[in-house]
Write a protein that holds these residues in place. Sequence first.
Motif, PDB file in Angstrom:
ATOM      1  N   THR A 144      39.034  41.134  37.260  1.00 49.22           N
ATOM      2  CA  THR A 144      39.731  42.354  37.179  1.00 49.22           C
ATOM      3  C   THR A 144      39.940  42.193  38.804  1.00 49.22           C
ATOM      4  N   PHE A 145      39.462  42.485  39.260  1.00 42.29           N
ATOM      5  CA  PHE A 145      39.420  43.258  41.052  1.00 42.29           C
ATOM      6  C   PHE A 145      39.796  43.745  41.518  1.00 42.29           C
ATOM      7  N   ASP A 146      40.389  45.121  40.415  1.00 49.47           N
ATOM      8  CA  ASP A 146      40.188  46.105  41.232  1.00 49.47           C
ATOM      9  C   ASP A 146      39.204  46.763  42.324  1.00 49.47           C
ATOM     10  N   MET A 155      31.630  32.030  38.571  1.00 47.46           N
ATOM     11  CA  MET A 155      31.670  33.208  38.237  1.00 47.46           C
ATOM     12  C   MET A 155      31.180  33.958  39.022  1.00 47.46           C
ATOM     13  N   GLY A 156      30.772  35.499  38.573  1.00 43.56           N
ATOM     14  CA  GLY A 156      29.393  35.880  39.223  1.00 43.56           C
ATOM     15  C   GLY A 156      27.651  35.947  37.941  1.00 43.56           C
ATOM     16  N   SER A 157      26.757  36.012  38.057  1.00 44.28           N
ATOM     17  CA  SER A 157      26.067  35.901  37.415  1.00 44.28           C
ATOM     18  C   SER A 157      25.651  36.500  36.379  1.00 44.28           C
ATOM     19  N   ASP A 158      26.259  38.225  36.645  1.00 48.00           N
ATOM     20  CA  ASP A 158      26.595  39.392  35.405  1.00 48.00           C
ATOM     21  C   ASP A 158      26.662  38.179  33.889  1.00 48.00           C
ATOM     22  N   TRP A 159      27.982  37.239  34.301  1.00 56.03           N
ATOM     23  CA  TRP A 159      28.155  35.958  32.889  1.00 56.03           C
ATOM     24  C   TRP A 159      27.421  35.153  33.226  1.00 56.03           C
ATOM     25  N   GLU A 160      26.575  35.532  33.194  1.00 54.92           N
ATOM     26  CA  GLU A 160      25.601  33.339  33.172  1.00 54.92           C
ATOM     27  C   GLU A 160      25.726  33.375  31.986  1.00 54.92           C
ATOM     28  N   ARG A 195      25.446  38.041  42.292  1.00 52.29           N
ATOM     29  CA  ARG A 195      26.332  38.579  42.948  1.00 52.29           C
ATOM     30  C   ARG A 195      25.915  39.533  43.572  1.00 52.29           C
ATOM     31  N   THR A 196      26.717  40.358  44.688  1.00 56.99           N
ATOM     32  CA  THR A 196      26.587  40.803  45.267  1.00 56.99           C
ATOM     33  C   THR A 196      25.760  42.536  44.910  1.00 56.99           C
ATOM     34  N   ASP A 197      24.695  42.682  45.203  1.00 62.46           N
ATOM     35  CA  ASP A 197      24.279  43.685  45.307  1.00 62.46           C
ATOM     36  C   ASP A 197      24.719  45.063  45.806  1.00 62.46           C
ATOM     37  N   GLY A 198      24.229  45.765  44.857  1.00 59.99           N
ATOM     38  CA  GLY A 198      24.786  47.801  45.519  1.00 59.99           C
ATOM     39  C   GLY A 198      26.241  47.685  46.176  1.00 59.99           C
ATOM     40  N   ILE A 199      26.816  47.338  45.686  1.00 55.45           N
ATOM     41  CA  ILE A 199      28.455  47.421  45.320  1.00 55.45           C
ATOM     42  C   ILE A 199      29.127  46.887  44.171  1.00 55.45           C
ATOM     43  N   SER A 200      30.000  48.154  43.360  1.00 56.27           N
ATOM     44  CA  SER A 200      30.926  47.580  42.179  1.00 56.27           C
ATOM     45  C   SER A 200      32.186  48.222  42.076  1.00 56.27           C
ATOM     46  N   LEU A 206      41.683  45.539  26.569  1.00 55.90           N
ATOM     47  CA  LEU A 206      41.100  45.151  25.521  1.00 55.90           C
ATOM     48  C   LEU A 206      39.561  44.689  25.823  1.00 55.90           C
ATOM     49  N   LYS A 207      40.107  44.554  27.789  1.00 58.50           N
ATOM     50  CA  LYS A 207      38.368  44.744  27.630  1.00 58.50           C
ATOM     51  C   LYS A 207      37.515  45.615  27.467  1.00 58.50           C
ATOM     52  N   GLY A 208      38.123  46.709  27.562  1.00 59.41           N
ATOM     53  CA  GLY A 208      37.638  48.316  27.808  1.00 59.41           C
ATOM     54  C   GLY A 208      37.894  48.731  28.856  1.00 59.41           C
ATOM     55  N   LYS A 209      38.843  48.093  30.622  1.00 58.19           N
ATOM     56  CA  LYS A 209      38.310  48.630  31.664  1.00 58.19           C
ATOM     57  C   LYS A 209      39.263  48.887  32.041  1.00 58.19           C
ATOM     58  N   LYS A 210      38.915  50.319  32.517  1.00 60.68           N
ATOM     59  CA  LYS A 210      40.455  50.947  33.155  1.00 60.68           C
ATOM     60  C   LYS A 210      40.492  50.975  34.301  1.00 60.68           C
ATOM     61  N   PRO A 219      47.847  34.884  35.849  1.00 61.77           N
ATOM     62  CA  PRO A 219      47.394  36.602  35.146  1.00 61.77           C
ATOM     63  C   PRO A 219      46.793  36.158  33.815  1.00 61.77           C
ATOM     64  N   GLU A 220      45.675  36.937  33.626  1.00 61.12           N
ATOM     65  CA  GLU A 220      44.423  36.283  32.688  1.00 61.12           C
ATOM     66  C   GLU A 220      44.540  37.618  31.862  1.00 61.12           C
ATOM     67  N   GLN A 221      45.798  36.787  30.255  1.00 62.47           N
ATOM     68  CA  GLN A 221      46.153  37.251  29.286  1.00 62.47           C
ATOM     69  C   GLN A 221      45.272  37.243  28.216  1.00 62.47           C
ATOM     70  N   GLN A 231      42.060  30.944  27.467  1.00 66.37           N
ATOM     71  CA  GLN A 231      43.183  30.798  27.929  1.00 66.37           C
ATOM     72  C   GLN A 231      42.521  30.210  28.570  1.00 66.37           C
ATOM     73  N   LYS A 232      40.656  29.582  28.874  1.00 63.62           N
ATOM     74  CA  LYS A 232      40.526  29.617  29.564  1.00 63.62           C
ATOM     75  C   LYS A 232      40.770  27.767  30.195  1.00 63.62           C
ATOM     76  N   ARG A 233      40.614  27.245  28.863  1.00 66.54           N
ATOM     77  CA  ARG A 233      40.527  25.973  28.608  1.00 66.54           C
ATOM     78  C   ARG A 233      41.916  25.160  29.119  1.00 66.54           C
TER      79      ARG A 233
HETATM   80  N1  C2G Z   1      31.142  40.200  41.024  1.00 70.31           N
HETATM   81  C1  C2G Z   1      29.810  40.035  42.061  1.00 70.31           C
HETATM   82  N2  C2G Z   1      29.481  40.691  42.845  1.00 70.31           N
HETATM   83  C2  C2G Z   1      30.147  41.924  42.667  1.00 70.31           C
HETATM   84  C3  C2G Z   1      30.939  42.438  41.654  1.00 70.31           C
HETATM   85  C4  C2G Z   1      31.120  41.763  41.081  1.00 70.31           C
HETATM   86  O1  C2G Z   1      29.417  38.291  42.129  1.00 70.31           O
HETATM   87  N3  C2G Z   1      29.006  43.353  43.133  1.00 70.31           N
HETATM   88  C5  C2G Z   1      32.136  39.187  40.934  1.00 70.31           C
HETATM   89  C6  C2G Z   1      31.860  38.958  39.383  1.00 70.31           C
HETATM   90  O2  C2G Z   1      30.198  38.537  39.043  1.00 70.31           O
HETATM   91  C7  C2G Z   1      32.967  38.575  38.771  1.00 70.31           C
HETATM   92  C8  C2G Z   1      34.122  38.478  40.071  1.00 70.31           C
HETATM   93  O3  C2G Z   1      33.387  39.302  40.943  1.00 70.31           O
HETATM   94  O4  C2G Z   1      32.942  36.815  39.011  1.00 70.31           O
HETATM   95  C9  C2G Z   1      34.778  39.372  39.544  1.00 70.31           C
HETATM   96  O5  C2G Z   1      34.668  40.998  38.926  1.00 70.31           O
HETATM   97  P1  C2G Z   1      35.487  41.983  38.085  1.00 70.31           P
HETATM   98  O6  C2G Z   1      36.878  42.360  38.431  1.00 70.31           O
HETATM   99  O7  C2G Z   1      34.239  43.039  37.617  1.00 70.31           O
HETATM  100  O8  C2G Z   1      35.381  40.990  36.532  1.00 70.31           O
HETATM  101  P2  C2G Z   1      35.165  40.786  35.484  1.00 70.31           P
HETATM  102  O9  C2G Z   1      35.676  42.531  34.839  1.00 70.31           O
HETATM  103  O10 C2G Z   1      33.862  40.803  35.458  1.00 70.31           O
HETATM  104  O11 C2G Z   1      36.508  40.856  34.776  1.00 70.31           O
HETATM  105  O12 C2G Z   1      37.225  36.802  31.798  1.00 70.31           O
HETATM  106  C10 C2G Z   1      36.599  37.019  32.731  1.00 70.31           C
HETATM  107  C11 C2G Z   1      37.470  38.314  33.023  1.00 70.31           C
HETATM  108  O13 C2G Z   1      37.986  38.648  33.970  1.00 70.31           O
HETATM  109  C12 C2G Z   1      35.918  38.645  34.124  1.00 70.31           C
END
Ligand code: C2G
Length: 129
Positions: free
Chosen positions: A9-11, A91-96, A113-118, A43-47, A70-72, A76-78
Motif C-alpha cells: 500500500t505504501f501509505d 516482502m517484509g517478514s509480516d508476510w512470512e 520488518r523495520t521495528d517501531g514504525i508503521s 477489499l483489504k479493509g485498509k483505509k 496497480p495491484e488490484q 494477480q501476482k503469478r
Molecule cells: N514494511 C516493513 N517494515 C515496516 C512496515 C512495512 O518492512 N515497518 C513492509 C511490509 O512488510 C510490506 C511493505 O513494507 O512488505 C509494504 O507494507 P504496506 O504498505 O503495509 O503493504 P501491505 O498492506 O502489507 O500490502 O499483496 C500484498 C499486499 O499488497 C501488501
Amino acid sequence: MKTVISYGTFDLFHLGHVRLLRRLKSLGGQLVIGCSTDEFNALKGKKCIMSYEQRVEILRSCRYVDAVFPEQSWDQKREDIIREKADIFGMGSDWEGKFDDLKDIVDVVYLPRTDGISTSMLRQEVIKN
Ligand code: C2G
C-alpha cells in the motif's frame, strides 16, 4: 541483471518502506512494485490517508524503484511475475510464508520488518498531536 518484484500500500511513505525497498533493490538490479489501488485497499479493509495516485508518485520518486503498476487483486501476482520476468519476489517478514505458493516460478524472500514504525503508528501520532 535480476528483476525483483514486491507489493504494498505504501501509505504515509516511511522509513520501514524505504529500508525494505533498499534491501529489495540490492537483491537484483531492477525493482518493480505493485501498488495497491484504493479499491483493492477497501477489499483489504485498509483505509488510506493518501490516494493511489499520490502513493504511486512517491514510489516512482524513490531511487530504489524502477517501475510501479496497480495491484488490484490478491491473485494477480503469478501473472505479474511472468509479465515482469521477475527472478525474485520479496516482502517484509509480516508476510512470512504467505506467498510460498509462488516458489515454483520465482525465488520468494521475506525480509525482516523495520521495528517501531508503521503507517498506523504514524496515524496515531498525527491524531495525538
Ligand atoms: N514494511 C516493513 N517494515 C515496516 C512496515 C512495512 O518492512 N515497518 C513492509 C511490509 O512488510 C510490506 C511493505 O513494507 O512488505 C509494504 O507494507 P504496506 O504498505 O503495509 O503493504 P501491505 O498492506 O502489507 O500490502 O499483496 C500484498 C499486499 O499488497 C501488501
